[in-house]
Design a protein around this motif. Sequence first.
Motif, PDB file in Angstrom:
ATOM      1  N   ASN A  23       0.803  -1.217   0.000  1.00 14.08           N
ATOM      2  CA  ASN A  23       0.000   0.000   0.000  1.00 14.08           C
ATOM      3  C   ASN A  23       0.842   1.277   0.000  1.00 14.08           C
ATOM      4  O   ASN A  23       0.306   2.380   0.007  1.00 14.08           O
ATOM      5  CB  ASN A  23      -0.927   0.019   1.218  1.00 14.08           C
ATOM      6  N   ALA A  60       1.590   6.977   0.275  1.00 13.97           N
ATOM      7  CA  ALA A  60       0.573   6.083  -0.278  1.00 13.97           C
ATOM      8  C   ALA A  60       0.940   5.692  -1.705  1.00 13.97           C
ATOM      9  O   ALA A  60       1.397   6.522  -2.493  1.00 13.97           O
ATOM     10  CB  ALA A  60      -0.789   6.768  -0.251  1.00 13.97           C
ATOM     11  N   LYS A  61       0.743   4.445  -2.039  1.00  9.29           N
ATOM     12  CA  LYS A  61       1.157   3.939  -3.345  1.00  9.29           C
ATOM     13  C   LYS A  61       0.384   4.622  -4.460  1.00  9.29           C
ATOM     14  O   LYS A  61      -0.839   4.733  -4.414  1.00  9.29           O
ATOM     15  CB  LYS A  61       0.938   2.434  -3.418  1.00  9.29           C
TER      16      LYS A  61
END
Length: 474
Positions: A18, A25-26
Amino acid sequence: MSSMHIETPETLADGNKNFDEDGRAKRTGTWITASAHIITAVIGSGVLSLAWAIAQMGWVAGPAVLFAFSFITYFTSTLLADSYRSPDPVHGKRNYTYSEVVKANLGGRKFQLCGLAQYINLVGVTIGYTITASISMVAVKRSNCFHKHGHEAKCNINNYPYMIVFACIQIVLSQIPNFHKLSWLSIVAAVMSFAYSSIGLGLSLAKVIGGAHARTSITGVQVGVDVTGTEKVWRMFQAIGDIAFAYAFSNVLIEIQDTLKSGPPENRMMKRASLIGIMTTTLFYVLCGCLGYAAFGNDAPGNFLTGFGFYEPFWLIDFANICIAVHLVGAYQVFVQPIFGFVEKWSKEKWPESQFINGEHGVNVPLCEGITLNFFRMFWRTTYVIITAVLAMLFPFFNDFLGLIGSLSFWPLTVYFPVEMYIKRSNMKSFSFTWIWLKILSWVCLIISIISAVGSIQGLAHDLKKYKPFQAQQ
């Protein structure tokens, strides 16, 4: 101090699907979503004024200026895309905003100048979009009024309630945490821009096929017939400015690139997205500008959708204006997210222990997983939208200022900084062939910015003379 902000402990980010390598945040964006963001940012309601711009310059200079600026914008966007990571464009450290890119490549003083130019432009755009969206909503109401009561009816509609409606919509959308969650909104907005542009194209084509014999010329509006010599010069300045700034999206390019997933390399995907976005917009610009000029000739109106009588076919004009309003809902978010990101990042670095600023609270929303609420984000973003709406109400001629703000920001953001960063990164020798022509390009664009700024000031002075605050649209 590192500019990186880590939402969770870095040790938890390692190996977590993630999160990216830096703990953020990815990212999940692709060249398709980036293209949608670009089209949303570039194809604004300004496309409707291109017939007027072509009319001021004629069949030769008008399209030539369109193609020239499409090339300049694409070329400088490729230079900017390579600056996203530093020092290496593929494996270097990510820079999350345009200002950070300038700081990493050129240093502190130019970083401050870049931030000033970028954020003034972005604030101006959000205020201008509030005004423009309300005008489109009012246009729907007026066309229905004229259709019902006849073209001689007094259908004076106040813009202010529609500005409030637009602001309320933006308050809700602004709670979306970041750009990564906005791909769907940009895709919807891009579809809307195609819709109203296509309606304008279709009506123009129908007018030409229907035997319209509009008066056109190689050089555009004629001195002594349509305008005076002085008016011709001012209008040429304004038209060049309209076309130059119609392409500008550099002030949000890095923020768009920061939505792209890390594989394949972001700079390669961004260059592809820029090519697709600019080719698409250029096609629409040329078609709208040239077909609009063919339909209306030297009398082309500022908004060529209104040139079809504004009233009939009223349902089609209504639909086009609704599409403009929906498009501007998405475009507002594309331009406001960098402002939100800047203030929130600065606040978190300034007060890292504040739970009000940094605390994320989970919210259960049907069909939406992983939604969190941050009290500072909610308060600050809501306040910003309200302030821009109030300014739009107090100064409904702010779109005139927007041309001036665009004039002042076009050269530094679209041309100067990308060129200077490329020269610095490539260790280019002064007075080499490439160095000379890059400098010439930069100086020419500076002159264009100054010329269009002068034209915007003249137009602003003219509009201020007839300004009557808090009156319904006539």
